[in-house]
Design a protein around this motif. Structure first.
Motif, PDB file in Angstrom:
ATOM      1  N   SER A  34       0.813  -1.143  -0.010  1.00  0.00           N
ATOM      2  CA  SER A  34      -0.047   0.035   0.046  1.00  0.00           C
ATOM      3  C   SER A  34       0.803   1.333   0.041  1.00  0.00           C
ATOM      4  O   SER A  34       0.538   2.114  -0.650  1.00  0.00           O
ATOM      5  N   ALA A  35       1.806   1.281   0.653  1.00  0.00           N
ATOM      6  CA  ALA A  35       2.691   2.208   0.927  1.00  0.00           C
ATOM      7  C   ALA A  35       3.403   2.770  -0.572  1.00  0.00           C
ATOM      8  O   ALA A  35       3.728   3.597  -0.966  1.00  0.00           O
ATOM      9  N   GLN A  36       3.787   1.429  -1.313  1.00  0.00           N
ATOM     10  CA  GLN A  36       4.279   1.557  -2.501  1.00  0.00           C
ATOM     11  C   GLN A  36       3.430   2.364  -3.384  1.00  0.00           C
ATOM     12  O   GLN A  36       3.888   3.208  -4.272  1.00  0.00           O
ATOM     13  N   ILE A  37       2.184   1.943  -3.414  1.00  0.00           N
ATOM     14  CA  ILE A  37       1.269   2.376  -4.327  1.00  0.00           C
ATOM     15  C   ILE A  37       0.947   3.656  -4.269  1.00  0.00           C
ATOM     16  O   ILE A  37       1.071   4.579  -4.965  1.00  0.00           O
ATOM     17  N   SER A  38       0.851   4.024  -2.934  1.00  0.00           N
ATOM     18  CA  SER A  38       0.560   5.439  -2.397  1.00  0.00           C
ATOM     19  C   SER A  38       1.775   6.579  -2.759  1.00  0.00           C
ATOM     20  O   SER A  38       1.398   7.572  -3.265  1.00  0.00           O
ATOM     21  N   ILE A  73      -6.383   0.932   3.396  1.00  0.00           N
ATOM     22  CA  ILE A  73      -6.731   2.392   3.335  1.00  0.00           C
ATOM     23  C   ILE A  73      -5.975   3.251   4.261  1.00  0.00           C
ATOM     24  O   ILE A  73      -5.444   4.396   4.104  1.00  0.00           O
ATOM     25  N   ASP A  74      -5.918   2.704   5.471  1.00  0.00           N
ATOM     26  CA  ASP A  74      -5.134   3.593   6.552  1.00  0.00           C
ATOM     27  C   ASP A  74      -3.688   3.733   6.381  1.00  0.00           C
ATOM     28  O   ASP A  74      -3.341   4.951   6.566  1.00  0.00           O
ATOM     29  N   THR A  75      -3.028   2.894   5.507  1.00  0.00           N
ATOM     30  CA  THR A  75      -1.679   2.932   4.904  1.00  0.00           C
ATOM     31  C   THR A  75      -1.395   4.157   4.129  1.00  0.00           C
ATOM     32  O   THR A  75      -0.676   4.956   4.155  1.00  0.00           O
ATOM     33  N   ASP A  76      -2.590   4.072   3.072  1.00  0.00           N
ATOM     34  CA  ASP A  76      -2.549   5.063   1.995  1.00  0.00           C
ATOM     35  C   ASP A  76      -2.812   6.370   2.750  1.00  0.00           C
ATOM     36  O   ASP A  76      -1.973   7.328   2.253  1.00  0.00           O
ATOM     37  N   MET A  77      -3.687   6.713   3.834  1.00  0.00           N
ATOM     38  CA  MET A  77      -3.866   8.017   4.356  1.00  0.00           C
ATOM     39  C   MET A  77      -2.629   8.329   4.900  1.00  0.00           C
ATOM     40  O   MET A  77      -2.209   9.584   5.020  1.00  0.00           O
ATOM     41  N   ALA A  78      -1.789   7.429   5.820  1.00  0.00           N
ATOM     42  CA  ALA A  78      -0.652   7.544   6.413  1.00  0.00           C
ATOM     43  C   ALA A  78       0.391   8.199   5.570  1.00  0.00           C
ATOM     44  O   ALA A  78       1.028   9.186   5.904  1.00  0.00           O
ATOM     45  N   GLN A 116      12.990   6.828  -5.416  1.00  0.00           N
ATOM     46  CA  GLN A 116      13.878   6.971  -4.386  1.00  0.00           C
ATOM     47  C   GLN A 116      13.095   6.632  -3.023  1.00  0.00           C
ATOM     48  O   GLN A 116      13.930   5.869  -2.117  1.00  0.00           O
ATOM     49  N   ALA A 117      12.036   7.074  -2.701  1.00  0.00           N
ATOM     50  CA  ALA A 117      11.554   6.542  -1.378  1.00  0.00           C
ATOM     51  C   ALA A 117      11.380   5.058  -1.105  1.00  0.00           C
ATOM     52  O   ALA A 117      11.572   4.601  -0.023  1.00  0.00           O
ATOM     53  N   ILE A 118      10.841   4.348  -2.391  1.00  0.00           N
ATOM     54  CA  ILE A 118      10.767   3.055  -2.207  1.00  0.00           C
ATOM     55  C   ILE A 118      12.141   2.401  -1.973  1.00  0.00           C
ATOM     56  O   ILE A 118      12.010   1.361  -1.291  1.00  0.00           O
ATOM     57  N   HIS A 141       3.548   6.324  -5.432  1.00  0.00           N
ATOM     58  CA  HIS A 141       3.554   6.523  -6.984  1.00  0.00           C
ATOM     59  C   HIS A 141       2.163   7.443  -6.870  1.00  0.00           C
ATOM     60  O   HIS A 141       2.482   8.198  -8.073  1.00  0.00           O
ATOM     61  N   LYS A 142       1.322   7.241  -6.231  1.00  0.00           N
ATOM     62  CA  LYS A 142       0.285   8.051  -6.423  1.00  0.00           C
ATOM     63  C   LYS A 142       0.304   9.547  -6.143  1.00  0.00           C
ATOM     64  O   LYS A 142      -0.100  10.460  -6.596  1.00  0.00           O
ATOM     65  N   TYR A 143       0.915   9.895  -4.940  1.00  0.00           N
ATOM     66  CA  TYR A 143       1.064  11.228  -4.303  1.00  0.00           C
ATOM     67  C   TYR A 143       2.173  11.883  -4.463  1.00  0.00           C
ATOM     68  O   TYR A 143       2.167  13.105  -4.307  1.00  0.00           O
ATOM     69  N   LEU A 144       3.315  11.415  -4.695  1.00  0.00           N
ATOM     70  CA  LEU A 144       4.634  12.141  -4.800  1.00  0.00           C
ATOM     71  C   LEU A 144       4.784  12.934  -6.085  1.00  0.00           C
ATOM     72  O   LEU A 144       3.894  12.487  -7.167  1.00  0.00           O
ATOM     73  N   PRO A 145       5.220  13.957  -6.311  1.00  0.00           N
ATOM     74  CA  PRO A 145       4.938  14.879  -7.280  1.00  0.00           C
ATOM     75  C   PRO A 145       5.852  14.326  -8.705  1.00  0.00           C
ATOM     76  O   PRO A 145       5.567  14.774  -9.798  1.00  0.00           O
ATOM     77  N   HIS A 146       6.684  13.323  -8.530  1.00  0.00           N
ATOM     78  CA  HIS A 146       7.337  12.749  -9.582  1.00  0.00           C
ATOM     79  C   HIS A 146       7.766  11.363  -9.234  1.00  0.00           C
ATOM     80  O   HIS A 146       7.797  10.877  -8.302  1.00  0.00           O
ATOM     81  N   GLN A 147       7.788  10.349 -10.343  1.00  0.00           N
ATOM     82  CA  GLN A 147       8.254   8.973 -10.262  1.00  0.00           C
ATOM     83  C   GLN A 147       9.414   8.965  -9.566  1.00  0.00           C
ATOM     84  O   GLN A 147       9.685   7.768  -8.958  1.00  0.00           O
ATOM     85  N   MET A 148      10.419   9.833 -10.114  1.00  0.00           N
ATOM     86  CA  MET A 148      11.627   9.636  -9.578  1.00  0.00           C
ATOM     87  C   MET A 148      11.710   9.784  -8.063  1.00  0.00           C
ATOM     88  O   MET A 148      12.513   8.804  -7.448  1.00  0.00           O
ATOM     89  N   LEU A 149      10.975  10.677  -7.413  1.00  0.00           N
ATOM     90  CA  LEU A 149      10.941  10.557  -5.892  1.00  0.00           C
ATOM     91  C   LEU A 149      10.301   9.341  -5.387  1.00  0.00           C
ATOM     92  O   LEU A 149      10.665   8.951  -4.355  1.00  0.00           O
ATOM     93  N   ALA A 150       9.301   8.737  -6.154  1.00  0.00           N
ATOM     94  CA  ALA A 150       8.668   7.538  -5.617  1.00  0.00           C
ATOM     95  C   ALA A 150       9.611   6.538  -5.570  1.00  0.00           C
ATOM     96  O   ALA A 150       9.713   5.835  -4.651  1.00  0.00           O
TER      97      ALA A 150
END
Length: 182
Positions: free
Chosen positions: A80-84, A165-170, A97-99, A86-95
């Motif tokens: 869920s964190a991984q999907i989120s 859902i809770d992980t997505d919101m977190a 990096q975080a992943i 990709h969904k919320y960070l401004p660019h996939q490069m940052l996603a």
């Protein structure tokens, strides 16, 4: 006998201006993200996400689960964190990096979990739910219950849905806290 190769054509592919331009643009964006702190923020975000656990997010429910069910729930949280990201960070490069930072910390601190995530089939079932793009949360919950050998168990399905859902919101909240620049 001498071969006549006058009719042989040499193929020279045309240079693609777009590919080089895209690469230069990506390099410039990476430079921008490094200088404005976004890359470091993404790394710290990923490391923070590696610490999410069922015992923290839903301690009462986690106490009811056996070791394998907690491990599967933790894997669901990572998914869920991984999907989120990709969904919320401004660019996939940052996603990315975080992943990468999240997985790096998980592999150091929770070797068994990392091996299960990287070799396990749970992600396949969760990705199928996301790709169907219908009733994603509900299907994720059902898949969690199925992976726990608890098909049609409302508690497990509801727990899987709620944790997804809770992980997505977190993750969304954490991204806001880090104040990424566009």
């Amino acid at each position: 006998m001498k071969h006549n190769d006058d009719d042989i054509k040499i193929f020279h592919p045309s240079k693609k201006e777009g590919a080089g331009a895209d690469l230069a643009e990506l390099a410039l964006l990476m430079d921008t993200y490094r200088s404005n702190g976004n890359m470091e923020k993404a790394k710290k975000l990923g490391e923070k996400l590696a610490d999410l656990s069922p015992e923290v997010v839903c301690p009462k429910d986690a106490a009811r689960l056996n070791t394998n069910e907690v491990r599967l729930l933790r894997a669901l949280m990572v998914f869920s964190a991984q999907i989120s990201l990709h969904k919320y960070l401004p660019h996939q490069m940052l996603a990315s990096q975080a992943i990468n930072a999240m997985y790096s910390k998980i592999s150091k601190l929770h070797q068994g979990l990392f091996e299960n995530i990287s070799d396990g089939s749970s992600y396949t079932f969760y990705y199928l739910s996301v790709r169907k793009n219908r009733d994603v949360e509900e299907n994720i919950g059902k898949n969690y219950a199925m992976l726990c050998d608890r098909d049609n168990d409302e508690f497990y399905a509801a727990l899987g849905t709620r944790v997804y859902i809770d992980t997505d919101m977190a993750v969304c909240d954490m991204i806001e806290e880090f104040e990424f620049k566009e």
